[in-house]
Motif scaffolding. Structure first.
Motif, PDB file in Angstrom:
ATOM      1  N   ILE A  37       0.849  -1.199   0.000  1.00 54.05           N
ATOM      2  CA  ILE A  37       0.000   0.000   0.000  1.00 54.05           C
ATOM      3  C   ILE A  37       0.883   1.246   0.000  1.00 54.05           C
ATOM      4  CG2 ILE A  37      -1.626   1.363   1.381  1.00 54.05           C
ATOM      5  CD1 ILE A  37      -2.849  -1.306   2.315  1.00 54.05           C
ATOM      6  N   GLY A  38       1.920   1.217   0.843  1.00 52.47           N
ATOM      7  CA  GLY A  38       2.834   2.350   0.904  1.00 52.47           C
ATOM      8  C   GLY A  38       3.550   2.579  -0.418  1.00 52.47           C
ATOM      9  N   ALA A  39       3.949   1.477  -1.075  1.00 55.71           N
ATOM     10  CA  ALA A  39       4.628   1.601  -2.365  1.00 55.71           C
ATOM     11  C   ALA A  39       3.682   2.189  -3.406  1.00 55.71           C
ATOM     12  CB  ALA A  39       5.136   0.233  -2.806  1.00 55.71           C
ATOM     13  N   THR A  40       2.429   1.777  -3.358  1.00 51.86           N
ATOM     14  CA  THR A  40       1.434   2.298  -4.309  1.00 51.86           C
ATOM     15  C   THR A  40       1.209   3.795  -4.089  1.00 51.86           C
ATOM     16  OG1 THR A  40       0.318   0.149  -4.161  1.00 51.86           O
ATOM     17  CG2 THR A  40      -0.896   1.948  -5.214  1.00 51.86           C
ATOM     18  N   LEU A  41       1.204   4.200  -2.806  1.00 56.91           N
ATOM     19  CA  LEU A  41       0.987   5.617  -2.490  1.00 56.91           C
ATOM     20  C   LEU A  41       2.256   6.442  -2.695  1.00 56.91           C
ATOM     21  CD1 LEU A  41      -1.092   5.255   0.810  1.00 56.91           C
ATOM     22  CD2 LEU A  41      -1.951   5.910  -1.447  1.00 56.91           C
ATOM     23  N   GLY A  42       3.382   5.762  -2.913  1.00 57.21           N
ATOM     24  CA  GLY A  42       4.643   6.465  -3.131  1.00 57.21           C
ATOM     25  C   GLY A  42       5.390   6.829  -1.859  1.00 57.21           C
ATOM     26  N   THR A  43       4.925   6.325  -0.711  1.00 54.49           N
ATOM     27  CA  THR A  43       5.594   6.655   0.554  1.00 54.49           C
ATOM     28  C   THR A  43       6.641   5.615   0.929  1.00 54.49           C
ATOM     29  OG1 THR A  43       3.826   5.536   1.779  1.00 54.49           O
ATOM     30  CG2 THR A  43       3.637   7.928   1.504  1.00 54.49           C
ATOM     31  N   VAL A  44       6.642   4.459   0.251  1.00 56.24           N
ATOM     32  CA  VAL A  44       7.588   3.388   0.570  1.00 56.24           C
ATOM     33  C   VAL A  44       8.373   3.028  -0.690  1.00 56.24           C
ATOM     34  CG1 VAL A  44       7.807   0.976   1.284  1.00 56.24           C
ATOM     35  CG2 VAL A  44       6.162   2.464   2.436  1.00 56.24           C
ATOM     36  N   PRO A  45       9.644   3.470  -0.801  1.00 59.40           N
ATOM     37  CA  PRO A  45      10.471   3.038  -1.938  1.00 59.40           C
ATOM     38  C   PRO A  45      10.748   1.539  -1.838  1.00 59.40           C
ATOM     39  CG  PRO A  45      11.422   4.930  -0.778  1.00 59.40           C
ATOM     40  CD  PRO A  45      10.346   4.387   0.097  1.00 59.40           C
ATOM     41  N   VAL A  46      10.461   0.804  -2.912  1.00 58.30           N
ATOM     42  CA  VAL A  46      10.527  -0.660  -2.861  1.00 58.30           C
ATOM     43  C   VAL A  46      11.929  -1.166  -2.538  1.00 58.30           C
ATOM     44  CG1 VAL A  46      10.223  -2.757  -4.211  1.00 58.30           C
ATOM     45  CG2 VAL A  46       8.550  -0.924  -4.394  1.00 58.30           C
ATOM     46  N   GLY A  47      12.934  -0.561  -3.185  1.00 59.04           N
ATOM     47  CA  GLY A  47      14.315  -1.001  -2.953  1.00 59.04           C
ATOM     48  C   GLY A  47      14.720  -0.847  -1.500  1.00 59.04           C
ATOM     49  N   LEU A  48      14.417   0.309  -0.930  1.00 60.71           N
ATOM     50  CA  LEU A  48      14.747   0.560   0.471  1.00 60.71           C
ATOM     51  C   LEU A  48      13.963  -0.381   1.394  1.00 60.71           C
ATOM     52  CD1 LEU A  48      15.014   4.441   0.884  1.00 60.71           C
ATOM     53  CD2 LEU A  48      16.846   2.743   0.944  1.00 60.71           C
ATOM     54  N   ALA A  49      12.709  -0.627   1.053  1.00 58.68           N
ATOM     55  CA  ALA A  49      11.889  -1.530   1.879  1.00 58.68           C
ATOM     56  C   ALA A  49      12.521  -2.911   1.946  1.00 58.68           C
ATOM     57  CB  ALA A  49      10.470  -1.629   1.325  1.00 58.68           C
TER      58      ALA A  49
END
Lengths: 212, 269
Positions: B139-151
């Motif tokens: 959800i965070g990645a979709t909203l742009g608040t969670v960068p996938v690589g960093l996650a």
């Protein structure tokens, strides 16, 4: 209605004491293990009620844990921020409410433990119940701080009778509110007692013993 | 003692993989219990977020953190705790296993005794945490608040910190005898402190969370880095993770040197 930091911290002392001293997870596991292992069968040939026996064990454990944890929590908060914002009468009413709250907690956890007659694992149900007490039961924050529509529903559910009611009564309330709150707790004690009796009777009928 | 605690990376990975397959197959033998625990844990995690949703509905933000940041926090903590419990299921029971003499069985096996101990059990409820964590982070990645690589990087560091920290504490059993209560309290502290937005903590509590209970490295710093990346802070996080793991393995090894079996006959669980 606004709450000061002082009031909220003392509210937390009461809510945390009335929930965490109960150690519901341990009760659920104990009953679940006795059902699954068949140890429950030894109770059936004895002239006492299994639920009443568990109730006695529950209060026996609380007899030490409750005053010790309550005293420690109260002492820490008293030293940190000062005396409780309550009166003697409110404290006594809260004590009665804590006793009812612990009884409700016991009945809920016993009912969840008895679900082991039907489900292999009843602990997931306890986790959900515990989090409902934490959130809409008012353990962390009084129900007045929740959205109005949610607070209205939550106030009528048994979770609030476990956590919110003792904490709120400790801070003081109008006499008709006190009567309403205590009556609701008594109602949930009666309702859950009936539910646990039905669950137990139903479970015993389908009991089969595993293992040697 | 014989066993090489470090081993080759390839053989360690193969051993862990073999244990994972066996544990998963064993879990599938009791599918109702497996699904009940996983779903129950997911619902459990979701209900906790209700509190924060209600809080942010009323108060909007806390120290600049919004609901989106808190969802990312919960997602990360759930995912790393879930992975720790699924892949290294005995990390929460190390003190108990050492005290009960169940370490003896691992000492006669080829390979790393620590890896045998940690990976020989899978916590089924952890799957619920893993799924919940993935959903929150997605959800965070979709909203742009969670960068996938960093996650992904923070999932690895968070899992390593969790398992390393619990290994360090569990190894106290070599010296204290009964370290279960200490381990239990420390584990609970790590999880509970990780689940609150970091702006809440100030002063000595902040120091506590950067040292004795590394919740800041587990969750708070990663979420801050996802909000605003800082290479210096990233380097500190990676250094802490590596240092904690080295300390955990060294401390276990040190304790193992002075370990004496009590020849207790036990059921291996």
């Amino acid at each position: 209605m606004g709450f000061t930091l002082h009031a909220i911290l003392w509210y937390l002392v009461v809510t945390e004491t009335s929930t965490h001293t109960a150690d519901g997870g341990n009760l659920v596991q104990r009953i679940g293990e006795e059902v699954k292992s068949g140890d429950l069968a030894r109770v059936l040939i004895r002239p006492y009620s299994y639920v009443a026996y568990q109730f006695a064990v529950f209060w026996g454990e609380l007899a030490l844990r409750l005053p010790v944890q309550a005293t420690l929590a109260a002492a820490v908060v008293w030293v940190a921020i000062g005396p409780p914002p309550t009166s003697g009468a409110a404290a006594l009413i809260a004590l009665l409410s804590v006793a009812l709250s612990l009884t409700i907690n016991f009945l809920a956890c016993t009912g969840i433990g008895l679900l082991a007659f039907w489900f292999e694992e009843s602990l997931p149900f306890y986790w959900v119940y515990q989090k409902l007490v934490f959130t809409i039961g008012g353990l962390f924050i009084p129900l007045e701080l929740l959205p109005e529509w949610l607070a209205g529903i939550a106030a009528r559910l048994p979770f609030a009778s476990v956590a919110y009611t003792p904490g709120r009564l400790f801070l003081g309330a109008a006499p008709d509110s006190i009567l309403q709150a205590l009556s609701l707790q008594v109602f949930w004690v009666a309702a859950l007692a009936c539910a646990v009796s039905l669950l137990y009777a139903s479970g015993i009928r389908k009991l089969s013993i595993h293992g040697g | 003692m014989g066993a090489n605690l470090w081993g080759g990376t390839g053989s360690l990975a193969r051993l862990a993989g073999a244990y994972f397959k066996v544990n998963l197959a064993s879990a599938m033998e009791y599918r109702v219990a497996f699904f009940a625990q996983s779903v129950g844990m997911m619902v459990n995690d979701g209900l906790f977020l209700i509190f924060w949703w209600a809080y942010f509905e009323r108060f909007g933000e806390v120290g600049g953190w919004t609901l989106a940041d808190t969802v990312a926090l919960y997602g990360l903590v759930a995912l790393v705790i879930g992975l720790a419990v699924v892949l290294f299921g005995n990390c929460t029971r190390l003190a108990l296993l050492i005290a009960e003499g169940q370490l003896d069985y691992c000492l006669v096996l080829p390979g790393s005794p620590l890896l045998h101990l940690l990976t020989s059990r899978m916590g089924l409820a952890g799957w619920g945490d893993v799924l919940f964590g993935v959903i929150c982070l997605a959800i965070g990645a979709t909203l742009g608040t969670v960068p996938v690589g960093l996650a992904f990087v923070f999932t690895v560091t968070g899992t390593a910190i969790t398992v390393g920290y619990l290994t360090l504490l569990g190894s106290l059993a070599f010296f204290m005898g009964n370290a279960e209560a200490t381990t239990f309290q420390a584990r609970d502290s790590l999880v509970n402190f990780s689940l609150y937005p970091s702006p809440i903590f100030r002063g000595w509590t902040k120091v506590l969370l950067l040292t004795v209970v590394p919740a800041a490295f587990l969750a708070h710093i990663p979420v801050e880095l996802m909000r605003q990346f800082d290479p210096g802070m990233m380097a500190l996080l990676l250094a802490f993770t590596a240092g904690l793991w080295i300390a955990a393995i060294a401390f276990f090894r040190f304790g193992l040197r002075r370990y004496e079996s009590g020849n207790l006959i036990t059921m291996r669980s």
